[in-house]
Design an enzyme around this catalytic site. Structure first.
Site, PDB file in Angstrom:
ATOM      1  N   ARG A  39      11.687 -62.395  20.578  1.00 47.63           N
ATOM      2  CA  ARG A  39      12.795 -61.934  21.425  1.00 47.63           C
ATOM      3  C   ARG A  39      12.380 -60.833  22.399  1.00 47.63           C
ATOM      4  O   ARG A  39      13.204 -60.338  23.161  1.00 47.63           O
ATOM      5  CB  ARG A  39      13.970 -61.479  20.565  1.00 47.63           C
ATOM      6  CG  ARG A  39      14.641 -62.665  19.861  1.00 47.63           C
ATOM      7  CD  ARG A  39      15.982 -62.335  19.203  1.00 47.63           C
ATOM      8  NE  ARG A  39      16.304 -60.946  19.011  1.00 47.63           N
ATOM      9  CZ  ARG A  39      16.308 -60.296  17.846  1.00 47.63           C
ATOM     10  NH1 ARG A  39      16.023 -60.942  16.733  1.00 47.63           N
ATOM     11  NH2 ARG A  39      16.634 -59.024  17.768  1.00 47.63           N
ATOM     12  N   ASN A  40      11.102 -60.456  22.386  1.00 42.26           N
ATOM     13  CA  ASN A  40      10.628 -59.473  23.350  1.00 42.26           C
ATOM     14  C   ASN A  40      10.513 -60.161  24.710  1.00 42.26           C
ATOM     15  O   ASN A  40      10.012 -61.274  24.807  1.00 42.26           O
ATOM     16  CB  ASN A  40       9.278 -58.899  22.917  1.00 42.26           C
ATOM     17  CG  ASN A  40       8.893 -57.692  23.748  1.00 42.26           C
ATOM     18  OD1 ASN A  40       8.736 -57.778  24.966  1.00 42.26           O
ATOM     19  ND2 ASN A  40       8.738 -56.564  23.083  1.00 42.26           N
ATOM     20  N   HIS A  41      10.979 -59.505  25.751  1.00 38.84           N
ATOM     21  CA  HIS A  41      11.031 -60.113  27.087  1.00 38.84           C
ATOM     22  C   HIS A  41       9.749 -59.949  27.904  1.00 38.84           C
ATOM     23  O   HIS A  41       9.692 -60.431  29.034  1.00 38.84           O
ATOM     24  CB  HIS A  41      12.191 -59.508  27.886  1.00 38.84           C
ATOM     25  CG  HIS A  41      13.537 -59.802  27.328  1.00 38.84           C
ATOM     26  ND1 HIS A  41      14.007 -61.067  27.119  1.00 38.84           N
ATOM     27  CD2 HIS A  41      14.529 -58.963  26.933  1.00 38.84           C
ATOM     28  CE1 HIS A  41      15.226 -61.009  26.622  1.00 38.84           C
ATOM     29  NE2 HIS A  41      15.562 -59.736  26.484  1.00 38.84           N
TER      30      HIS A  41
END
Length: 169
Positions: A39-41
């Site tokens: 979920r890290n962008h």
């Protein structure tokens, strides 16, 4: 708590911009990859801003990032932390990476971008005072953290703020 260690820098001699995180989170440490949390962008931003192919293997993404004259590292070399949150870093355990040597070896770096407030504050407190005047004057800019813990800022807003990295190469 035991010490955790960051990764070696991801950099080429042609680097013109440096993106600094604070310390890899648990998912990244486990995978031995920068920004491995699903979920890290970070990698999504690199795809949208610099054309780094998000769906490729980690090694291919790293190679593509280097081709954009972008270096990647963390401010911290060692620290203790009970979770993946920057707020859990034990300040008394902080050991910063050797930026004097790194920046001297990468003289093309024109700007340092911080991936979040903790990276910036640790750099300003533990790194900048130890740099030569020539290296200490490299432009810096804090960007919103790409971490899933930074959910208070909408994706589109963060992406727009991250667009600034294109001006330094």
């Amino acid at each position: 708590m035991s010490n955790i260690y960051s990764f070696p820098p991801l950099a080429s001699p042609a680097a013109q911009r440096l993106i600094l995180g604070s310390m890899p989170g648990k998912a990244s440490l486990s995978a031995q990859q920068y920004y491995a949390h699903p979920r890290n962008h970070f990698w999504r931003f690199m795809a949208l801003i610099l054309g780094v192919p998000e769906s490729e293997s980690y090694e291919e993404r790293c190679h593509a990032l280097l081709a954009t004259q972008t270096a990647l590292w963390d401010v911290l070399k060692v620290c203790t932390r009970s979770s993946s949150l920057d707020s859990d870093i034990d300040e008394s355990s902080i050991v910063a990476n050797d930026f004097g040597t790194f920046l001297s070896a990468h003289p093309g770096i024109k700007c340092i971008y911080f991936n979040g407030a903790k990276a910036e504050s640790v750099y300003r407190r533990y790194v900048r005072p130890c740099l030569s005047p020539q290296l200490a004057c490299i432009e810096t800019q804090r960007l919103p953290s790409t971490s899933p813990a930074n959910a208070g800022i909408p994706f589109e807003t963060k992406l727009q703020q991250w667009q600034v990295i294109t001006r330094s190469a």
